[in-house]
Write a protein that holds these residues in place. Structure first.
Motif, short mmCIF file in Angstrom:
data_model
loop_
_atom_site.label_atom_id
_atom_site.label_comp_id
_atom_site.label_asym_id
_atom_site.label_seq_id
_atom_site.Cartn_x
_atom_site.Cartn_y
_atom_site.Cartn_z
N PRO A 1 0.81 -1.23 0.00
CA PRO A 1 0.00 0.00 0.00
C PRO A 1 0.84 1.27 0.00
N ARG A 2 2.13 1.15 0.32
CA ARG A 2 3.00 2.33 0.33
C ARG A 2 3.55 2.67 -1.04
N SER A 3 3.36 1.79 -2.00
CA SER A 3 3.91 2.02 -3.33
C SER A 3 3.26 3.22 -4.01
N PRO A 4 4.06 4.17 -4.52
CA PRO A 4 3.47 5.33 -5.21
C PRO A 4 2.95 4.97 -6.60
N LEU A 5 3.19 3.71 -7.02
CA LEU A 5 2.74 3.28 -8.35
C LEU A 5 1.43 2.50 -8.29
N LEU A 6 0.78 2.54 -7.13
CA LEU A 6 -0.57 1.98 -7.02
C LEU A 6 -1.59 3.06 -7.31
N PHE A 7 -2.63 2.70 -8.08
CA PHE A 7 -3.68 3.66 -8.42
C PHE A 7 -5.04 3.04 -8.09
N ASP A 8 -5.85 3.80 -7.37
CA ASP A 8 -7.16 3.33 -6.92
C ASP A 8 -8.21 3.60 -8.00
N THR A 9 -8.99 2.57 -8.33
CA THR A 9 -10.01 2.72 -9.38
C THR A 9 -11.43 2.64 -8.82
N LYS A 10 -11.58 2.68 -7.51
CA LYS A 10 -12.92 2.54 -6.91
C LYS A 10 -13.89 3.59 -7.45
N GLU A 11 -13.36 4.76 -7.76
CA GLU A 11 -14.21 5.86 -8.22
C GLU A 11 -14.94 5.50 -9.51
N LEU A 12 -14.40 4.57 -10.28
CA LEU A 12 -15.03 4.18 -11.55
C LEU A 12 -16.26 3.30 -11.34
N SER A 13 -16.32 2.60 -10.20
CA SER A 13 -17.51 1.83 -9.80
C SER A 13 -18.01 0.85 -10.86
N ARG A 14 -17.11 0.31 -11.63
CA ARG A 14 -17.47 -0.69 -12.65
C ARG A 14 -18.53 -0.17 -13.61
N ARG A 15 -18.51 1.11 -13.86
CA ARG A 15 -19.45 1.70 -14.82
C ARG A 15 -18.74 1.87 -16.14
N PRO A 16 -19.02 0.99 -17.12
CA PRO A 16 -18.35 1.11 -18.42
C PRO A 16 -18.51 2.51 -19.00
N GLY A 17 -17.40 3.07 -19.41
CA GLY A 17 -17.40 4.42 -19.95
C GLY A 17 -16.93 5.46 -18.96
N ALA A 18 -16.98 5.14 -17.66
CA ALA A 18 -16.50 6.08 -16.65
C ALA A 18 -14.99 6.25 -16.80
N MET A 19 -14.50 7.46 -16.60
CA MET A 19 -13.09 7.73 -16.86
C MET A 19 -12.51 8.60 -15.75
N LEU A 20 -11.22 8.37 -15.49
CA LEU A 20 -10.52 9.10 -14.45
C LEU A 20 -9.12 9.43 -14.98
N THR A 21 -8.68 10.67 -14.81
CA THR A 21 -7.33 11.05 -15.23
C THR A 21 -6.51 11.39 -13.99
N VAL A 22 -5.24 10.98 -14.03
CA VAL A 22 -4.35 11.18 -12.90
C VAL A 22 -2.99 11.64 -13.42
N THR A 23 -2.42 12.63 -12.78
CA THR A 23 -1.05 13.07 -13.05
C THR A 23 -0.24 12.92 -11.77
N ARG A 24 0.90 12.25 -11.87
CA ARG A 24 1.67 11.96 -10.66
C ARG A 24 3.15 11.91 -11.00
N SER A 25 3.98 12.43 -10.09
CA SER A 25 5.43 12.31 -10.19
C SER A 25 5.91 11.42 -9.06
N VAL A 26 6.64 10.38 -9.41
CA VAL A 26 7.11 9.43 -8.40
C VAL A 26 8.58 9.13 -8.66
N ALA A 27 9.25 8.58 -7.65
CA ALA A 27 10.64 8.17 -7.78
C ALA A 27 10.68 6.66 -7.96
N VAL A 28 11.38 6.19 -8.98
CA VAL A 28 11.48 4.75 -9.20
C VAL A 28 12.31 4.14 -8.08
N PRO A 29 11.86 3.03 -7.49
CA PRO A 29 12.57 2.45 -6.35
C PRO A 29 13.89 1.79 -6.73
N GLU A 30 13.99 1.29 -7.98
CA GLU A 30 15.19 0.61 -8.44
C GLU A 30 15.50 1.05 -9.86
#
Length: 211
Positions: free
Chosen positions: A21-50
């Motif tokens: 759960p601490r990984s910055p490369l995890l993205f939550d999709t609950k907001e989409l609620s399994r509604r086909p066609g629902a869309m979410l945009t995210v912009t994020r800057s993270v540091a690669v661990p390796e």
């Protein structure tokens, strides 16, 4: 190198992958609620661990990467489409000097709902393609996707500049810093004569005394 696609994403039937759960490369999709066609945009800057790349050039560990991501709900799961930009570091393959190069890569992957993935595995025939990625508690782990996108985007033979002259093959001097650098080469046909001349020069001169 960051965990490879096969090591990170493949699951055995009935197994549940645990995500950090601490990984910055995890993205939550609950907001989409399994509604086909629902869309979410995210912009994020993270540091690669390796490091991500090869021994010649790679995105170093802790280097920041910028992610622009679009998550779209479809019947099978969530379609992740995006682009990533960062800066890789390595060595010029000609002169062996350090270099940095901007890198941009795009990706599009389907993360399948667990029930859909289980169904695919149950009915899969030998020629049926099983989805590579699966949602876990409505979360997607983008790390293996980024690895698969970034590595092919890195140059196979990076150079500091297109016309880099490299190193002298005889002594290793950087030719860019020594534009007039040359080595005199003796024609092998003359080398034997030069050797004979040296031998004659070292021979004792004939005696001039009378008998």
């Amino acid at each position: 190198m960051m965990t490879t696609h096969d090591d990170h994403a493949t699951m055995t039937p009935g197994a549940m992958k645990r995500l950090d759960p601490r990984s910055p490369l995890l993205f939550d999709t609950k907001e989409l609620s399994r509604r086909p066609g629902a869309m979410l945009t995210v912009t994020r800057s993270v540091a690669v661990p390796e490091p991500v790349g090869t021994d010649v050039i790679a995105v170093p560990a802790n280097r920041s990467i910028d992610i622009e991501l679009r998550l779209e709900s479809v019947v099978e799961g969530v379609l992740a489409t995006g682009a990533v930009t960062t800066v890789a570091a390595g060595l010029c393959v000609r002169c062996l000097e350090p270099l940095t190069l901007p890198v941009t890569a795009t990706f599009q992957e389907l993360f399948v709902h667990p029930d859909k993935a289980a169904h695919h595995r149950e009915v899969a025939a030998d020629d049926t393609e099983i989805p590579d990625y699966e949602l876990v508690d409505d979360l997607i782990d983008l790390e293996p996707v980024l690895v698969d996108a970034l590595v092919p985007a890195l140059p196979f033979q990076p150079v500091c500049q297109a016309d880099c002259p490299g190193l002298c093959v005889e002594c290793g001097v950087p030719l860019a810093d020594n534009p007039g650098h040359i080595h005199e080469r003796l024609d092998p046909r003359w080398s034997a004569l030069a050797s004979l001349a040296g031998d004659r020069g070292s021979a004792d001169p004939p005696s001039t005394k009378g008998t």
